[in-house]
Enzyme design. Structure first.
Site, short mmCIF file in Angstrom:
data_model
loop_
_atom_site.label_atom_id
_atom_site.label_comp_id
_atom_site.label_asym_id
_atom_site.label_seq_id
_atom_site.Cartn_x
_atom_site.Cartn_y
_atom_site.Cartn_z
N LYS A 182 -1.38 -0.03 22.94
CA LYS A 182 -1.60 1.32 22.38
C LYS A 182 -2.24 1.21 21.00
O LYS A 182 -1.60 0.89 20.01
CB LYS A 182 -0.29 2.11 22.25
CG LYS A 182 -0.59 3.59 22.00
CD LYS A 182 0.49 4.36 21.31
CE LYS A 182 0.43 4.37 19.81
NZ LYS A 182 -0.78 4.98 19.21
N GLU A 257 5.13 -7.01 12.70
CA GLU A 257 4.26 -7.36 11.56
C GLU A 257 4.16 -6.09 10.72
O GLU A 257 3.43 -5.16 11.08
CB GLU A 257 2.86 -7.75 12.05
CG GLU A 257 2.81 -8.94 12.98
CD GLU A 257 3.10 -10.24 12.28
OE1 GLU A 257 3.08 -10.27 11.04
OE2 GLU A 257 3.37 -11.23 12.97
N CYS A 291 -2.42 -4.93 4.89
CA CYS A 291 -0.96 -5.13 4.80
C CYS A 291 -0.62 -6.15 3.70
O CYS A 291 0.41 -6.04 3.06
CB CYS A 291 -0.43 -5.60 6.14
SG CYS A 291 -1.34 -6.99 6.81
N GLU A 389 4.73 0.77 -0.54
CA GLU A 389 3.39 0.42 -0.05
C GLU A 389 2.51 1.68 -0.07
O GLU A 389 2.81 2.68 0.58
CB GLU A 389 3.49 -0.13 1.37
CG GLU A 389 2.16 -0.67 1.85
CD GLU A 389 2.20 -1.17 3.28
OE1 GLU A 389 2.81 -0.50 4.12
OE2 GLU A 389 1.61 -2.23 3.53
#
Ligand code: NDP
Length: 493
Positions: A182, A257, A291, A389
């Site tokens: 997906k 992750e 990331c 983040e």
């Protein structure tokens, strides 16, 4: 075509059991070019029942049919053929990736080359999977078999769309798994174009299925589906936590992750030019939508003011522009939602710290989700801009006194994906390498990523590893086999 003509809006369906399939209720969602804010595609939105079809196709392909009979060599050849298709169509894929995600075309070209390399790497690894013979007593034989985990549900984000798909599909195919992928709803296009070649390269129907749709519906249906054996997820820590909870009922294997808030540490003895470049590259590459972005820039007090000044001067030269322009260093952010999210952090940063440069929308851009490269300095490590983040072009520069202080600040974060240290002192560099709690550490660089080396985080940056042999391991089970060589009855009763 006149210059005012609208670009063609292409339509895409879900790829299930080797066929393009509309959403059961004919629902679609729009996909945008974030530099123009125009719709460039309409994509079938998978419902829970579409996901069910895709999982059933993957289940059937895993349990019977030609796939379980395929040799490791055959799977390797399929992976090489996929790599070849990618290399032959690299320009087309890079253009779609750039238009759809906003990343500069030059970077999209690097990404697509890395995608091909990833398929080649796992193509080569497919027939190197072996078990071992174990040292049991002489009257027995014991060995291990390595077998595929089964049906893998693979959920990916929008920042490196086809590359994230490659990191998951290539090892899964090498291992002999079947997949339901997906992509992120913002950036499904390259994965869908890629699916056009599955049949031609010899992937039997159902081995790889691609479904589009919203995370809360299509993604959630995949995570809870009893026919899925493993979920491989790349995305935010917030969604990672939801996935762990919802995968618990069926006790799926899960690899995560997740995000980061990675420290990029500069000591006074570092090579000056390389260090300043490394600080900017570490946080602003791919518009900061990385990331492992070095978004916490820790600088030794002795050089702190001059370092902030140099970074600011160089940041003025970063060229923002349309993603398809080859001189562009930073394109727009991926979506309106991300633009607004980053915008709220810019307002917060102006309150929490001092602004060296940036802090808003660049001048002269009528349309598109552009954000200036922004440097906040004198940031306290407890500030929200230093802990959360942001996933945009926003740097927090933090001063430190000495080595111990640098280590303390670097590790004072819930995340642990990556970190970097810049110094000419090899003793100090390796002390830092050993002290930093993160899955990836760079010395005198930030961001180089190779398919041969493991990728993944400590702490709330997730668990499991992608890339290299570690990435393949995550798609394998270990079966222990014991063979009795002694014909004497057990004589237990
Ligand atoms: P999200 O976590 O929002 O989404 C990631 C994927 O999960 C998307 O496909 C999304 O679907 C799907 N999803 C959302 N909600 C659910 C749910 N309830 N159940 C199942 N699936 C769901 O992340 P972003 O797409 O915003 O990507 C940015 C994040 O990804 C950052 O935190 C970044 O650090 C991380 N990332 C980590 C990497 C690593 O290797 N560690 C690499 C790249 C990114 P949809 O968007 O379609 O609704």
């Amino acid at each position: 075509m006149s210059s005012t003509a609208q670009p063609t809006v292409k339509t895409y369906q879900n790829y299930i059991h080797g066929k393009w399939t509309a959403n059961a209720a004919s629902q679609t969602f729009p996909v945008y070019d974030p530099s123009t804010e125009e719709v460039i595609a309409q994509v079938a939105s998978a419902s829970a029942s579409d996901v069910d079809q895709a999982v059933k196709a993957a289940r059937a392909a895993f349990d019977s049919g030609p796939w379980p009979q395929t040799t490791a060599q055959d799977r390797g050849r399929i992976l090489f053929k996929l790599a070849e298709k990618i290399r032959q169509n690299a320009a087309m894929l890079a253009e779609i990736e750039s238009r759809n995600s906003g990343k500069p075309i030059v970077e999209a070209e690097f990404d697509i080359a890395d995608v091909a390399t990833c398929f080649e790497y796992y193509g080569g690894l497919a027939n190197k999977v072996t078990g071992s013979v174990l040292p049991v007593p002489a009257n027995a034989l014991s060995f291990t078999l390595r077998e595929p985990v089964g049906v893998a549900g693979q959920i990916i984000p929008w920042n490196f769309p086809l590359l994230m798909a490659a990191w998951k599909l290539a090892p899964a195919i090498a291992a002999g798994c079947t997949c339901v992928l997906k992509p992120a709803e913002q950036t499904p296009l390259t994965a869908l174009e890629f699916a056009n070649w599955f049949e031609e390269v010899g992937l039997p129907p159902g081995v790889v299925n691609v479904i589009n749709g919203v995370g809360e519906i299509a993604g959630a249906a995949l995570v809870t589906h009893p026919g899925v054996d493993k979920i491989a997820f790349t995305g935010s820590a917030a969604v990672g936590k939801i996935i762990v909870k919802s995968a618990a009922d069926t006790l799926k294997r899960v690899t995560l992750e997740l995000g980061g808030k990675s420290p990029n540490i500069f000591f006074a003895d570092a090579d000056w030019e390389a260090a300043v470049d490394g600080a900017l590259f570490g946080v602003f590459i791919n518009q900061g939508e990385v990331c492992s972005a070095g978004s916490r820039i820790l600088v030794e007090k002795k050089i702190y003011s001059k370092f902030v000044e140099s970074m600011t001067e160089k940041a003025k030269r970063i060229k923002l522009g349309p993603p398809m322009d080859r001189d562009t260093k930073m394109g727009p952010l991926v979506s309106k939602e991300q633009y607004e999210r980053v915008g709220s952090y810019l307002e917060l940063g102006k309150k929490e710290a001092k602004t060296a440069i940036g802090g808003g929308r660049p001048k002269g851009f009528g349309k598109g989700y552009y954000v200036e490269p922004t440097i906040f300095y004198d940031v306290d490590n407890n500030a929200r801009i230093s802990r959360e983040e942001i996933f945009g072009p926003v740097a927090s520069v933090i001063p430190f006194e000495n080595e111990a202080d640098a280590i303390r600040i670097a590790n004072d974060t819930p995340y642990g994906l990556a970190g970097a240290v810049w110094t000419r002192d090899i003793f100090k560099a390796f002390r830092l390498v050993k002290s930093m709690r993160a899955g990836i550490i760079w010395v005198n660089h930030m961001q180089p990523t190779y398919v041969e080396a493991p990728w993944g985080g400590y702490k709330q940056s997730g668990f499991g590893r992608e890339l290299g042999p570690w990435g393949l391991e995550e798609y394998l089970e270990t079966k222990q086999v014991f063979v009795n060589l002694d014909e004497t009855p057990i004589g237990w009763y």
